[in-house]
Scaffold this motif. Structure first.
Motif, PDB file in Angstrom:
ATOM      1  N   UNK A   1       2.679  52.548 -17.557  1.00 11.84           N
ATOM      2  CA  UNK A   1       3.391  51.863 -18.691  1.00 11.84           C
ATOM      3  C   UNK A   1       3.160  50.415 -18.570  1.00 11.84           C
ATOM      4  N   UNK A   2       3.143  49.801 -17.597  1.00 14.58           N
ATOM      5  CA  UNK A   2       2.916  48.509 -17.430  1.00 14.58           C
ATOM      6  C   UNK A   2       1.377  48.034 -17.755  1.00 14.58           C
ATOM      7  N   UNK A   3       0.649  49.108 -17.287  1.00 15.89           N
ATOM      8  CA  UNK A   3      -0.814  48.847 -18.020  1.00 15.89           C
ATOM      9  C   UNK A   3      -0.946  48.884 -19.497  1.00 15.89           C
ATOM     10  N   UNK A   4      -0.212  49.722 -20.143  1.00 13.61           N
ATOM     11  CA  UNK A   4      -0.080  49.904 -21.666  1.00 13.61           C
ATOM     12  C   UNK A   4       0.484  48.738 -22.202  1.00 13.61           C
ATOM     13  N   UNK A   5       1.475  47.900 -21.525  1.00 16.71           N
ATOM     14  CA  UNK A   5       2.078  47.016 -22.309  1.00 16.71           C
ATOM     15  C   UNK A   5       0.972  45.752 -22.014  1.00 16.71           C
ATOM     16  N   UNK A   6       0.411  45.665 -20.871  1.00 19.54           N
ATOM     17  CA  UNK A   6      -0.784  44.660 -20.822  1.00 19.54           C
ATOM     18  C   UNK A   6      -1.868  44.951 -21.821  1.00 19.54           C
ATOM     19  N   UNK A   7      -2.088  46.246 -21.960  1.00 18.75           N
ATOM     20  CA  UNK A   7      -3.106  46.173 -23.186  1.00 18.75           C
ATOM     21  C   UNK A   7      -2.804  45.928 -24.500  1.00 18.75           C
TER      22      UNK A   7
ATOM     23  N   UNK B   1       5.249  51.473  -1.915  1.00 21.72           N
ATOM     24  CA  UNK B   1       3.644  51.432  -1.622  1.00 21.72           C
ATOM     25  C   UNK B   1       2.953  51.971  -2.687  1.00 21.72           C
ATOM     26  N   UNK B   2       3.353  53.149  -2.974  1.00 19.27           N
ATOM     27  CA  UNK B   2       2.697  53.932  -4.007  1.00 19.27           C
ATOM     28  C   UNK B   2       2.477  53.228  -5.280  1.00 19.27           C
ATOM     29  N   UNK B   3       3.551  52.587  -5.803  1.00 22.14           N
ATOM     30  CA  UNK B   3       3.553  51.807  -7.018  1.00 22.14           C
ATOM     31  C   UNK B   3       3.092  50.636  -6.931  1.00 22.14           C
ATOM     32  N   UNK B   4       3.014  50.016  -5.693  1.00 22.20           N
ATOM     33  CA  UNK B   4       2.068  48.693  -5.384  1.00 22.20           C
ATOM     34  C   UNK B   4       0.749  48.999  -5.762  1.00 22.20           C
ATOM     35  N   UNK B   5       0.222  50.120  -5.000  1.00 19.96           N
ATOM     36  CA  UNK B   5      -1.221  50.245  -5.129  1.00 19.96           C
ATOM     37  C   UNK B   5      -1.433  50.759  -6.625  1.00 19.96           C
ATOM     38  N   UNK B   6      -0.605  51.322  -7.505  1.00 20.46           N
ATOM     39  CA  UNK B   6      -0.869  51.946  -8.610  1.00 20.46           C
ATOM     40  C   UNK B   6      -1.120  50.873  -9.515  1.00 20.46           C
ATOM     41  N   UNK B   7      -0.362  49.725  -9.181  1.00 15.26           N
ATOM     42  CA  UNK B   7      -0.500  48.517 -10.215  1.00 15.26           C
ATOM     43  C   UNK B   7      -1.464  47.503 -10.119  1.00 15.26           C
TER      44      UNK B   7
ATOM     45  N   UNK C   1      -4.954  45.837 -10.551  1.00 16.94           N
ATOM     46  CA  UNK C   1      -5.844  46.123 -11.498  1.00 16.94           C
ATOM     47  C   UNK C   1      -5.476  46.160 -12.879  1.00 16.94           C
ATOM     48  N   UNK C   2      -4.029  46.241 -12.923  1.00 10.59           N
ATOM     49  CA  UNK C   2      -3.393  45.869 -14.087  1.00 10.59           C
ATOM     50  C   UNK C   2      -3.240  44.609 -14.333  1.00 10.59           C
ATOM     51  N   UNK C   3      -3.677  43.975 -15.553  1.00 10.93           N
ATOM     52  CA  UNK C   3      -3.960  42.658 -15.760  1.00 10.93           C
ATOM     53  C   UNK C   3      -2.519  42.024 -16.044  1.00 10.93           C
ATOM     54  N   UNK C   4      -2.226  40.796 -15.425  1.00  3.27           N
ATOM     55  CA  UNK C   4      -1.126  40.241 -15.444  1.00  3.27           C
ATOM     56  C   UNK C   4       0.226  40.765 -14.918  1.00  3.27           C
TER      57      UNK C   4
END
Length: 610
Positions: free
Chosen positions: A423-429, A476-482, A484-487
């Protein structure tokens, strides 16, 4: 306190402005016969931001002959200075010790402030337990959201106030005042107080335990109701409000004019205690809010107004009120801010209007990363709602948003955790897809993640909390997944503190001894990471034959007696059980504005249509 002593104390502390008083709009009284110490068990900057305390300060001081003064938890440097000089803790208005007051009242907003209550009592030479205090001591009372489970702190307080205080506090004051005139003893006073709607007198009730578990509460006095009931202000529009808001000498957490537009929430998020215990929804009229805003800006000089409620986006006249206030305040360059926004609210025009004076931060609360999880918690919003809302914000000139989430929610899977990052990735996009000429600079999406804490009087009150190891794994799972998410920027709350919060949220009276034991082992300001002492808390639990894990991690049976059910929060247990069963099936419940869901049972007609 003389000026020499005051100067000596202030010279020893880092922030003397916390203790000097004399703020703009501070109440000053020469003639009074009753004194009320309004205490907040955290530092000045936090306590001065609390809307409820601001309201009660004015409500009580509007009473003839009553002087309400403020006292905040002293920071560790002031506590040491007071002890070194053998001086008692004092109020800001007259620098009087708390022992000199008729009533000492605490606002309890957060369980992690309980040790600060003990610290303030110790510095005032007031015994911790109600049974140790006779009528020569002030009456000790507590109010605030924590009192919907009063049991962990019940032995400390003479009376506990349930619900809205605007009408309840003056009734309590008049009762104590009359008893004082008559020279009545403490037991006589407590019997009178127990008859006031919204007052719980703990000494008139006794919990019973079998095999180490709470099984029931026995009523010890016929004058006390079987289940003291939460008090509700029926007409918020005509209720007392801040009037002359205090203006501090130093910056506080919420340093602006605060206008409460409504109280309560119709959404029914199943994790949200406030959403249940502040029902029903009551709104102020738009004209009332415009008048209050003008009055508060004029008497404070603030250049920002915050429109407050649990869900300001749901205020029925928001899209008319917001531009009216902005236009009204434009000449004075006063901006308007909203708290966390409903992501399904139609706010594009409002966002564009808000930035004409000053552009503040924007916060949205999706709470969960997948639609299944949002249905479990009854958020009743979609991913499309969020992406539309942030796109509206970006096209209106904003270049950063904060997103609130929880982890450890009931039925949660790793897929739900990964959904937060997606969801954070899509917000960035959404931001970077805009043409360069349409977007600002320095994009940031802040992902703020807290740990789910099961709270009394919610649909999740029976649920187990994830243990610390599991929470750390999910973080930690969330930290790793984030990555490369720009910003993207991740903020996670400490998991160990959430365990202690969960224990006291659903605790019983046995935790009062644990609390005192932790205080004696040096615990203070437990919500502050640099002062939290997990080992001291573990020792205090062990010394009383109890564990945090038993209170936090154990799932309750739906038919198990619960210690907080001694009081009546108005929302019925049957309704909460239905909501929990719907949550397990990922079935949503409609907004109360679309039709009554029966949360107050047979009392819905009385409370919800006032």
């Amino acid at each position: 306190m003389n000026s020499t002593t005051s100067d000596m104390l202030l010279s020893r502390v880092e922030k003397p402005a916390r203790y000097i008083g004399n703020e703009w709009n501070m109440e000053r009284k020469e003639v009074y016969d009753f004194r009320f110490a309004l205490c907040f068990p955290d530092v000045y900057e936090i306590g001065m931001s609390h809307l409820g305390s601001r309201i009660l300060y004015r409500v009580l001081n509007d009473m003839d002959g009553v002087y309400c003064e403020r006292c905040f938890a002293p920071w560790t440097d002031m506590e040491k200075a007071l002890n070194d000089l053998h001086e008692p803790l004092f109020t800001l208005e007259t620098k009087s010790p708390l022992r000199d007051f008729d009533v000492v009242g605490f606002s309890l907003l957060y369980e992690m402030c309980y040790t600060n209550v003990l610290s303030m009592l110790k510095l005032s030479d007031i015994p911790f337990l109600s049974e140790q205090r006779d009528e020569t001591y002030p009456l000790l009372v507590a109010g605030g959201p924590c009192t919907v489970n009063p049991e962990p702190i019940a032995p400390i307080f003479d009376a506990i106030l349930l619900g809205d205080g605007e009408e309840l506090e003056p009734e309590l004051v008049e009762c104590v005042r009359q008893a004082k005139r008559e020279g009545a003893d403490k037991q006589t006073l407590l019997k009178r107080l127990a008859k006031i709607e919204g007052v719980y007198v703990p000494s008139f009730y006794r919990p019973v335990y079998e095999n180490g578990r709470y099984v029931r509460t026995e009523r010890l006095n016929d004058c006390a109701p079987e289940h003291p009931t939460r008090r509700v202000v029926r007409d918020l529009d005509s209720a007392k409000y801040i009037k002359r808001q205090l203006v501090p000498h130093i910056q506080i957490v919420h340093d602006r004019v605060a206008v409460e537009v409504m109280r309560g929430c119709t959404r029914g998020c199943r994790f949200c205690q406030a959403g249940y215990i502040y029902r029903p929804v009551r709104e102020r009229k738009m004209g009332t809010l415009l008048d209050q805003t003008r009055e508060l800006v004029a008497c404070t000089g603030y250049d920002e107004v915050s429109l407050l409620s649990l869900s300001t986006g749901d205020y029925s006249e928001l899209h008319t009120l917001l531009p009216r206030i902005i236009d009204d305040m434009a000449a004075q360059k006063v901006s308007v801010s909203l708290p966390s926004l409903r992501i399904d609210s139609l706010l594009k025009d409002d966002l564009e209007k808000m930035q004409t004076v000053r552009k503040g931060g924007l916060t949205f609360a999706p709470e969960a990363g997948t639609q299944r999880m949002r249905d479990v918690i009854n958020k009743n919003v979609t991913e499309e709602d969020l992406l539309r809302a942030v796109t509206d914000a970006f096209t209106s000139g904003w270049c950063g948003v904060k997103l609130y989430f929880m982890i450890g929610l009931p039925t949660e899977t790793d897929e739900d955790i990964l959904g937060i990052a997606e969801l954070a990735r899509k917000v960035s996009q959404c931001f970077y897809r805009l043409p360069k000429e349409q977007r600002g600079m320095g994009f940031r999406v802040t992902v703020s993640v807290s740990t789910f804490v099961p709270k009394p009087w919610t649909a999740f009150q029976w649920c187990a909390q994830n243990d610390q190891e599991e929470i750390r794994r999910k973080q930690q799972l969330l930290k790793n997944a984030l990555k490369g998410v720009r910003g993207a920027e991740l903020h996670c709350h400490p998991s160990v503190l959430s365990v202690l919060e969960a224990a006291f949220s659903r605790g019983d009276r046995r935790l009062c001894d644990v609390l005192i034991g932790a205080y004696e082992r040096g615990c203070r300001f437990d919500s502050w990471a640099e002062h939290f002492k997990p080992d001291a808390w573990a020792e205090a639990f062990a010394a009383n034959g109890l564990t945090m894990d038993e209170y936090a991690y154990r799932e309750r049976d739906l038919d198990e007696p619960l210690p907080w059910e001694t009081v009546d929060a108005l929302v019925t247990v049957g309704y909460l059980k239905r909501e929990w069963n719907r949550a397990r099936e990922a079935r949503t419940t409609k907004d109360c504005r679309q039709g009554c869901n029966g949360c107050f049972g047979e009392h819905c007609e009385d409370y919800c249509r006032v």
